[in-house]
Design an enzyme around this catalytic site. Structure first.
Site, mmCIF file in Angstrom:
data_model
loop_
_atom_site.group_PDB
_atom_site.id
_atom_site.type_symbol
_atom_site.label_atom_id
_atom_site.label_comp_id
_atom_site.label_asym_id
_atom_site.label_seq_id
_atom_site.Cartn_x
_atom_site.Cartn_y
_atom_site.Cartn_z
ATOM 1 N N GLN A 178 0.853 -1.141 -0.086
ATOM 2 C CA GLN A 178 0.006 0.078 0.016
ATOM 3 C C GLN A 178 0.990 1.312 -0.013
ATOM 4 O OE1 GLN A 178 -3.113 0.178 -0.637
ATOM 5 N NE2 GLN A 178 -3.819 -2.008 -0.138
ATOM 6 N N HIS A 200 -1.016 -3.824 -9.247
ATOM 7 C CA HIS A 200 -2.392 -3.087 -9.391
ATOM 8 C C HIS A 200 -2.841 -2.250 -8.187
ATOM 9 C CE1 HIS A 200 -4.834 -5.578 -6.272
ATOM 10 N NE2 HIS A 200 -3.942 -6.300 -6.412
ATOM 11 N N CYS A 324 -18.291 -9.945 4.896
ATOM 12 C CA CYS A 324 -19.483 -10.770 4.723
ATOM 13 C C CYS A 324 -18.860 -12.319 4.663
ATOM 14 C CB CYS A 324 -20.499 -10.695 3.712
ATOM 15 S SG CYS A 324 -21.824 -11.551 4.051
HETATM 16 N N1 PLP Z 1 -0.535 -6.527 1.245
HETATM 17 C C1 PLP Z 1 -1.496 -5.518 1.544
HETATM 18 C C2 PLP Z 1 -1.035 -4.720 2.501
HETATM 19 C C3 PLP Z 1 -2.449 -5.409 0.424
HETATM 20 O O1 PLP Z 1 -3.403 -4.340 0.759
HETATM 21 C C4 PLP Z 1 -2.677 -6.349 -0.492
HETATM 22 C C5 PLP Z 1 -4.017 -6.210 -1.217
HETATM 23 O O2 PLP Z 1 -4.977 -5.623 -0.880
HETATM 24 C C6 PLP Z 1 -1.737 -7.447 -0.594
HETATM 25 C C7 PLP Z 1 -0.962 -7.676 0.355
HETATM 26 C C8 PLP Z 1 -2.019 -8.538 -1.724
HETATM 27 O O3 PLP Z 1 -1.673 -8.069 -2.940
HETATM 28 P P1 PLP Z 1 -2.091 -8.755 -4.041
HETATM 29 O O4 PLP Z 1 -3.511 -8.402 -4.211
HETATM 30 O O5 PLP Z 1 -1.155 -8.198 -5.206
HETATM 31 O O6 PLP Z 1 -1.779 -10.227 -4.147
#
Ligand code: PLP
Length: 385
Positions: A178, A200, A324
């Site tokens: 993040q 992404h 949920c």
């Molecule tokens: N770590 C954090 C803090 C995330 O917010 C996310 C996804 O929301 C992930 C890991 C996992 O990433 P990915 O969706 O690319 O597997």
């Protein structure tokens, strides 16, 4: 109705420039970078460029970047790969507010005999570094602590943590999924050993991520097979994704300070106006150390899901702090770990912005929010007469 997208911590729009950079890699330059012929061999140059672009955003060497398929894979590779390279130590330290990609991986280690310590957080979502220090001992192989929290945006002092951990001879990994692209990083002056990121979340496509491995950090390969990524991550490369991630990192690096402050101004306007116009609501998470794009707000007496549905009717996308599961609405493990009361956790909404959000979108949303909240409270059996 135009969509107003405030769910950028879940995923982001692919930037047009990223898509343009990726386009030739599907039907024109589709060779396998491991092939001996020139057609395939030229793809290697594209991957090299992407590695340099990612490294430039992180302030590290291109050789310190391994491409993966997502943030989850990077997290798994870091934890499992680091532990396999340190077989004589059996303790791992993490926090209770990590993403499931970390928490599930760490909890799974317990069945293989590891001791896993999950550090708690205070009401603002902050860590107690004295507690971390007390747990660090000669048996500690790895500490994995996130850079920025996905639900609240709270940032942990990872540089300070990296020094504490590495001074004790343990490896330090941070899940920066993040943080990368939202705040400036400079790994050249950092003691962080391993860092995960995901395409992404920063306007590259889904299906690509990266793991930074500091030069000299021992890491066993957790994907076995071919010799891709210098033997550190087997599997034919997702070339368009890697090229897209490289371009997304270049774009993020170009304007990171200016974009941050613009996005923060928009986030603050959204947050402050909601707090002023809707009674009985509060922000979850340390207001000082927070990502510039995220706000997590609890609305008493109403369900987050109900707010989301009404926002959705107006074309506004956000997310709630409840998941949920098996028919019951469970408040998020992150808000629970922060001691957010059950009703407030149930009524929590996360707005996460990106560089594509506009002031008009904020103005539209702050007009709708009091109407939504008042309407739902009128229907709520929990509001006192
Ligand atoms: N770590 C954090 C803090 C995330 O917010 C996310 C996804 O929301 C992930 C890991 C996992 O990433 P990915 O969706 O690319 O597997």
């Amino acid at each position: 109705m135009e969509t107003i997208y405030f769910d950028n911590n879940a995923t982001t729009k692919v930037a047009e420039q990223v898509l343009e950079e990726m386009r030739p890699l599907f039907c024109e330059l589709y060779g396998n970078p491991s092939s001996m012929h020139t057609f395939g061999g030229q793809i290697g140059r594209r991957i090299r460029k992407a590695r340099e672009q990612v490294a430039a955003l992180l302030g590290c060497e291109p050789t310190e970047i391994i491409f993966t398929s997502c943030g989850t894979e990077s997290d798994n590779a870091a934890i499992k790969g680091a532990l396999a390279a340190i077989p004589n130590k059996q303790k791992v330290i993490t926090t209770r507010v990590e993403h499931p990609a970390i928490l599930s991986t760490c909890r799974d280690l317990e069945s293989s005999g590891y001791t896993v310590v999950e550090l708690g957080v205070d009401k603002q979502g902050r860590l107690d570094l004295d507690e971390l220090e007390q747990h660090l001992d000669d048996d500690t192989a790895l500490v994995t602590i996130m850079h920025a929290n996905n639900e609240t945006g709270v940032m942990f002092p990872v540089e300070k943590i990296a020094r504490l951990v590495t001074d004790k001879g343990a490896v330090f990994h941070t899940d920066a999924v993040q943080a990368v692209g939202k705040i400036p990083l400079n790994l050249s002056t950092s003691r962080i050993d391993l860092l995960s990121l995901s395409g992404h979340k920063l306007h590259a496509p889904k299906g690509v991520g990266a793991l930074y491995v500091r030069k000299g950090t021992r890491l066993s390969s957790f994907m076995l097979g071919g010799h891709q990524e210098s033997g550190r991550r087997a599997g034919t490369e997702n070339v368009p994704g890697i090229v897209g991630l490289g371009k997304a990192c270049e774009l993020a690096a170009q304007n990171i300070e200016a974009e941050n402050s613009r996005v923060k101004t928009l986030r603050d306007k959204l947050e402050n106006t909601i707090l002023e116009s809707c009674p009985d609501c509060r922000v979850n998470g340390d207001p000082e150390n927070r990502l510039p794009n995220t706000t997590n707000i609890s609305f008493e007496y109403i369900e987050g899901e109900a707010i989301l549905l009404m926002l959705d009717k107006y074309g506004i996308c956000a997310s709630s702090g409840s998941a949920c599961t098996s028919g019951s609405l469970e408040p998020s493990h992150i808000l629970r770990a922060m001691g957010v009361p059950f009703t407030a956790a149930h009524g929590s909404i996360r707005f996460s912005l990106s560089r594509y959000n506009t002031e008009d979108e904020i103005d539209y949303t702050i007009k709708k929010m009091p109407q939504i909240v008042n309407r739902l409270r009128d229907l709520s059996p929990f509001v006192a007469e």
